[in-house]
Design a protein around this motif. Structure first.
Motif, PDB file in Angstrom:
ATOM      1  N   UNK B 190       0.832  -1.199   0.000  1.00  0.00           N
ATOM      2  CA  UNK B 190       0.000   0.000   0.000  1.00  0.00           C
ATOM      3  C   UNK B 190       0.875   1.261   0.000  1.00  0.00           C
ATOM      4  N   UNK B 191       1.965   1.204   0.762  1.00  0.00           N
ATOM      5  CA  UNK B 191       2.881   2.350   0.766  1.00  0.00           C
ATOM      6  C   UNK B 191       3.526   2.496  -0.620  1.00  0.00           C
ATOM      7  N   UNK B 192       3.907   1.368  -1.195  1.00  0.00           N
ATOM      8  CA  UNK B 192       4.474   1.392  -2.556  1.00  0.00           C
ATOM      9  C   UNK B 192       3.524   2.102  -3.527  1.00  0.00           C
ATOM     10  N   UNK B 194       1.066   4.187  -2.814  1.00  0.00           N
ATOM     11  CA  UNK B 194       0.909   5.583  -2.413  1.00  0.00           C
ATOM     12  C   UNK B 194       2.071   6.432  -2.960  1.00  0.00           C
ATOM     13  N   UNK B 195       3.246   5.862  -2.916  1.00  0.00           N
ATOM     14  CA  UNK B 195       4.443   6.592  -3.346  1.00  0.00           C
ATOM     15  C   UNK B 195       4.596   6.643  -4.863  1.00  0.00           C
TER      16      UNK B 195
END
Ligand SMILES: NC(=O)c1ccc[n+]([C@@H]2O[C@H](COP(=O)([O-])OP(=O)(O)OC[C@H]3O[C@@H](n4cnc5c(N)ncnc54)[C@H](OP(=O)(O)O)[C@@H]3O)[C@@H](O)[C@H]2O)c1
Ligand SMILES: NC(=O)c1ccc[n+]([C@@H]2O[C@H](COP(=O)([O-])OP(=O)(O)OC[C@H]3O[C@@H](n4cnc5c(N)ncnc54)[C@H](OP(=O)(O)O)[C@@H]3O)[C@@H](O)[C@H]2O)c1
Lengths: 269, 269
Positions: B190-192, B194-195
């Motif tokens: 999810x962070x991947x 988002x970034x």
């Protein structure tokens, strides 16, 4: 869970990690104020100086509470050592687990990890291991040793508090280690609660609090939006004080209005 | 994301981990059927025998797809080796990243961990490290090396699929390693997402599928309820086949009906 009369005011054994500053220090001081005489509070972190200062502040807040400090690097977890730390805190003050009505462990320790690289660069396995060893594996290890010393029936109530974060449920740019570590840790405590209905497990998310951790994110994040978000929080005074978040968890524990294992955020209704 | 015409039928580079059996094998076969001629599929897992069998099945399903197998222990991640595995899969078949319209990486590899002990006994840090190294850190490391070989602009679309689980969002007794590992891994992706808005990231939860992993849980869990749940699923034939869950993800990728980074479960509407 408990009703108003029950939680605070009991003879309590309370272990808090990351108690040398920030949220952990304030929890330690304000919780101690609420404990019955001859309660015992055990403070862990690396900085002896920080722990001594917390100890002084507790003595002023409640002189009737016994305080043990133990400088320790929780990033190098050792189950035997953890067991000894807990056991000796009891032996050196001449008490037994069954002398207490309530035992609490507060897993507050935490680090934010490297926020200077994006997830797509996170290929260093040793860095991953170090981050998770401090923030997840060490926490599980200490928890397990705590429950060995305070098994079912050792005191009326056993409360396990995990300090979680918004980051456990919301992906934040540049915070890949922190978000995934908090997600793992929060889930670990949910499984603990699921497996052990006689434990009282709370995942408390303190909201954005003005501590060194936030300063570290602001200084080091590679993401402009994340930096701006925290800077704005500070400038607009919408960032919380340690006192605000401590009051919230004290009231929450007093009201007992959470399910076993539940995640409760500062901003939840 | 993409519309019907877009996703399948393109010239595709596809790397799948845990492709020697179970869900990974079936994804490999059924995805290959949908690829354009001269697509390249790369299969990783430890068992060479299993990978060869998957390769045979792909050859029958679509003889026009090139297949590279690489037996490897993903529990011992090495960024240099990972890079070489991906690069040599291209070199040995005489192609470049820019030769493809679509590149896909499917992080399917997974292990269930020790289910014979409760969370309150999980004090062995090496065991934690080994579990997370295979299930989270190695995955992040491989992902990072994949994105080095297929940077932004290398092909029209880059799709990253993480095989997640109900366990990432629901605590399951006796499955402390699995639940916390899946929670961490899902959050990482999810962070991947988002970034990296130009990536296409999907967290796919396959539902309960009749594979060796489920058999392992049934044999080894210390929790009677969890055992019963899986046994009942099998006996009532409510457990899914690999074909069912593969069809679901194929349709999902075709429809493109998910947000970047979203978790989609087999049973979601
Ligand atoms: N501040 C926020 O906005 C916020 C928001 C959500 C959640 N949280 C969580 O709240 C908790 C406390 O954070 P904080 O904001 O108070 O941060 P902080 O001021 O940086 O305090 C961190 C504490 O952890 C200790 N610690 C760090 N590494 C350690 C190690 N290797 N061994 C032993 N102790 C170690 C530190 O002590 P030493 O340096 O002396 O070792 C310190 O006492 C963390 O779990 C954090 O993730 C904070
Ligand atoms: N089955 C379910 O009900 C279910 C439900 C939700 C999610 N999932 C997830 O779906 C994925 C596939 O699971 P499955 O049910 O198909 O399990 P499986 O049949 O046990 O397959 C696991 C795959 O991972 C590979 N693997 C395991 N350890 C490895 C290592 N050290 N190095 C390289 N490869 C390794 C295995 O190959 P080798 O043994 O040859 O190395 C095999 O190809 C997993 O991520 C699992 O968590 C499964």
């Amino acid at each position: 869970m408990a009703n108003k009369q029950e939680f605070w005011g009991q003879k309590t054994y309370c272990l808090i990690t990351g108690a040398s500053k920030g949220i952990g220090r304030n929890f330690a001081i304000e919780f101690s104020r609420k404990f019955a005489s001859n309660s015992l509070i055990v403070l862990l972190a690396r900085s002896e100086e920080g722990l001594l200062e917390t100890k002084n502040l507790i003595s002023k807040a409640n002189p009737k509470v016994k305080i043990v400090i133990h400088p320790i690097d929780l990033g190098k977890p050792d189950p035997e050592l953890f067991l000894k730390v807990i056991q000796s805190s009891l032996e050196n003050t001449g008490v037994k687990p069954t002398d207490f009505e309530l035992s609490i462990i507060v897993h507050n320790v935490g680090s934010v990890g490297d926020v200077s690289e994006g997830t797509f660069k996170m290929s260093n396995v040793t860095k991953w291991q170090d981050y998770f060893t401090l923030n997840v594996f060490s926490v599980a290890c200490l928890n397990s040793q705590f429950l060995k010393v305070f098994p079912e029936g050792s005191c009326k109530r056993r409360t396990v508090i995990n300090v979680t974060s918004l980051a456990a449920v919301k992906p934040l740019k540049s915070m890949g280690y922190y978000c995934s570590g908090k997600a793992a840790r929060q889930m670990f405590f949910k499984v603990l609660a699921e497996e052990n209905p006689t434990l009282d497990v709370l995942n408390y998310s303190p909201g954005p609090v003005d501590t060194d951790m936030v300063a570290e994110v602001v200084s080091n994040t590679e993401d402009a939006e994340i930096k701006e978000m925290f800077v704005n929080l500070k400038e607009s005074k919408n960032i919380l004080t340690v006192d605000q978040t401590t009051k919230r968890i004290i009231d929450l524990l007093e009201s007992g209005k959470y399910e076993n294992g539940q995640r409760v955020d500062y901003y939840d209704e």
